[in-house]
Design a protein around this motif. Structure first.
Motif, PDB file in Angstrom:
ATOM      1  N   LEU A 102       0.827  -1.213   0.000  1.00 26.43           N
ATOM      2  CA  LEU A 102       0.000   0.000   0.000  1.00 26.43           C
ATOM      3  C   LEU A 102       0.858   1.259   0.000  1.00 26.43           C
ATOM      4  N   SER A 103       1.988   1.205   0.685  1.00 24.74           N
ATOM      5  CA  SER A 103       2.851   2.368   0.713  1.00 24.74           C
ATOM      6  C   SER A 103       3.382   2.667  -0.696  1.00 24.74           C
ATOM      7  N   THR A 104       3.829   1.629  -1.412  1.00 27.09           N
ATOM      8  CA  THR A 104       4.342   1.807  -2.772  1.00 27.09           C
ATOM      9  C   THR A 104       3.245   2.270  -3.720  1.00 27.09           C
ATOM     10  N   LEU A 105       2.088   1.619  -3.646  1.00 24.75           N
ATOM     11  CA  LEU A 105       1.003   1.972  -4.578  1.00 24.75           C
ATOM     12  C   LEU A 105       0.470   3.373  -4.297  1.00 24.75           C
ATOM     13  N   ARG A 106       0.450   3.758  -3.035  1.00 23.13           N
ATOM     14  CA  ARG A 106      -0.022   5.096  -2.678  1.00 23.13           C
ATOM     15  C   ARG A 106       0.870   6.154  -3.333  1.00 23.13           C
ATOM     16  N   THR A 107       2.184   5.936  -3.250  1.00 17.10           N
ATOM     17  CA  THR A 107       3.128   6.863  -3.892  1.00 17.10           C
ATOM     18  C   THR A 107       2.882   6.930  -5.398  1.00 17.10           C
ATOM     19  N   GLU A 108       2.629   5.771  -6.019  1.00 16.97           N
ATOM     20  CA  GLU A 108       2.371   5.725  -7.468  1.00 16.97           C
ATOM     21  C   GLU A 108       1.111   6.513  -7.832  1.00 16.97           C
ATOM     22  N   LEU A 109       0.058   6.379  -7.015  1.00 19.57           N
ATOM     23  CA  LEU A 109      -1.203   7.059  -7.343  1.00 19.57           C
ATOM     24  C   LEU A 109      -1.074   8.567  -7.149  1.00 19.57           C
ATOM     25  N   LEU A 110      -0.310   8.968  -6.134  1.00 22.91           N
ATOM     26  CA  LEU A 110      -0.069  10.407  -5.951  1.00 22.91           C
ATOM     27  C   LEU A 110       0.726  10.954  -7.138  1.00 22.91           C
ATOM     28  N   ALA A 111       1.690  10.156  -7.631  1.00 19.84           N
ATOM     29  CA  ALA A 111       2.490  10.593  -8.785  1.00 19.84           C
ATOM     30  C   ALA A 111       1.625  10.720 -10.035  1.00 19.84           C
ATOM     31  N   ARG A 112       0.491  10.011 -10.060  1.00 20.09           N
ATOM     32  CA  ARG A 112      -0.431  10.116 -11.202  1.00 20.09           C
ATOM     33  C   ARG A 112      -1.461  11.219 -11.025  1.00 20.09           C
ATOM     34  N   GLY A 113      -1.268  12.046 -10.005  1.00 16.07           N
ATOM     35  CA  GLY A 113      -2.080  13.255  -9.914  1.00 16.07           C
ATOM     36  C   GLY A 113      -3.246  13.197  -8.947  1.00 16.07           C
ATOM     37  N   ALA A 114      -3.419  12.087  -8.208  1.00  6.47           N
ATOM     38  CA  ALA A 114      -4.499  12.049  -7.209  1.00  6.47           C
ATOM     39  C   ALA A 114      -4.245  13.146  -6.169  1.00  6.47           C
ATOM     40  N   THR A 115      -5.308  13.843  -5.741  1.00  3.69           N
ATOM     41  CA  THR A 115      -5.101  14.927  -4.772  1.00  3.69           C
ATOM     42  C   THR A 115      -4.793  14.372  -3.387  1.00  3.69           C
ATOM     43  N   SER A 116      -5.378  13.212  -3.053  1.00  2.00           N
ATOM     44  CA  SER A 116      -5.076  12.557  -1.784  1.00  2.00           C
ATOM     45  C   SER A 116      -5.310  11.075  -1.989  1.00  2.00           C
ATOM     46  N   VAL A 117      -4.594  10.259  -1.205  1.00  2.00           N
ATOM     47  CA  VAL A 117      -4.825   8.812  -1.259  1.00  2.00           C
ATOM     48  C   VAL A 117      -4.941   8.295   0.166  1.00  2.00           C
ATOM     49  N   GLN A 118      -6.167   7.985   0.582  1.00  2.00           N
ATOM     50  CA  GLN A 118      -6.367   7.319   1.873  1.00  2.00           C
ATOM     51  C   GLN A 118      -6.376   5.811   1.623  1.00  2.00           C
ATOM     52  N   THR A 119      -6.019   5.028   2.643  1.00  2.00           N
ATOM     53  CA  THR A 119      -6.006   3.571   2.479  1.00  2.00           C
ATOM     54  C   THR A 119      -7.082   2.927   3.337  1.00  2.00           C
TER      55      THR A 119
END
Ligand code: IMP
Ligand code: MG
Length: 181
Positions: A102-119
């Motif tokens: 989740l830590s890795t994927l969260r970083t990836e989704l933020l890099a794709r422009g998501a404003t926030s990523v909660q898990t």
């Protein structure tokens, strides 16, 4: 195998989690990104416990290889993800174990422009955490034991169990060499 969480307890807590997300997630569109394959049962039940409109996207990731019960190399495939530009995202998985997925994927989704990523996860094996991240939402905190059912597998077995069960060493031995036929 020993039952850890009965189907009725899972149902109750998933409904509670859905109401909490309804209340606490910021107003506006909600995009849930599920991590395949383990997320499928939890995702299907959780989205029906959320009353606001939800968009669903899926990514493939795996860290357990074959008969191992400890994580190996993390592989993931984000091809096919819709644009997340300027959208708040809820990243959903079956379990937070070391937290590396989740830590890795969260970083990836933020890099794709998501404003926030909660898990959000069904299960949190808190004793095994290896990253700074904590799950934002979870249904159950569980001990450091290998569990199956409700989407979670051992060597692709047991995903369709309606409950969560602990695999004992003799179960692991019995199913280690044999993918389901
Ligand atoms: P993490 O990256 O160590 O947090 O591992 C997360 C992934 O490992 C989850 O998506 C699961 O697929 C898998 N996993 C971790 N613990 C278990 C378990 O007890 N049973 C089945 N799969 C597990
Ligand atoms: Mg998984």
């Amino acid at each position: 195998m020993r039952t850890l969480l009965a189907a009725a307890d899972i149902r109750r807590e998933v409904e509670r989690l859905g109401s909490r997300i309804d209340r606490e997630f910021p107003e506006g569109p909600l995009v849930i990104v599920g991590v395949l394959t383990g997320c499928v049962l939890f995702l299907a039940d959780l989205v029906r416990a959320i009353s606001r409109p939800v968009r669903i996207a899926l990514i493939q990731a795996s860290s357990y290889r074959g008969g191992a019960t400890r994580p190996g190399e993390l592989r993931f495939d984000l091809d096919g993800l819709p644009s997340l530009q300027n959208l708040p995202v809820l990243l959903l998985d079956d379990i937070f174990d070391t937290g590396r997925t989740l830590s890795t994927l969260r970083t990836e989704l933020l890099a794709r422009g998501a404003t926030s990523v909660q898990t959000v996860v069904l299960l949190w094996k808190s004793a095994r955490r290896e990253v700074e991240l904590l799950p934002d939402h979870y249904a159950f905190e569980i001990p450091d034991e290998f569990v199956v059912g409700y989407g979670l597998d051992y060597n692709d077995h047991f995903r369709n169990l309606p409950e969560i069960a602990v695999l004992e060493p003799c179960d692991i031995e019995a199913f280690r060499a044999s993918p389901p036929s």
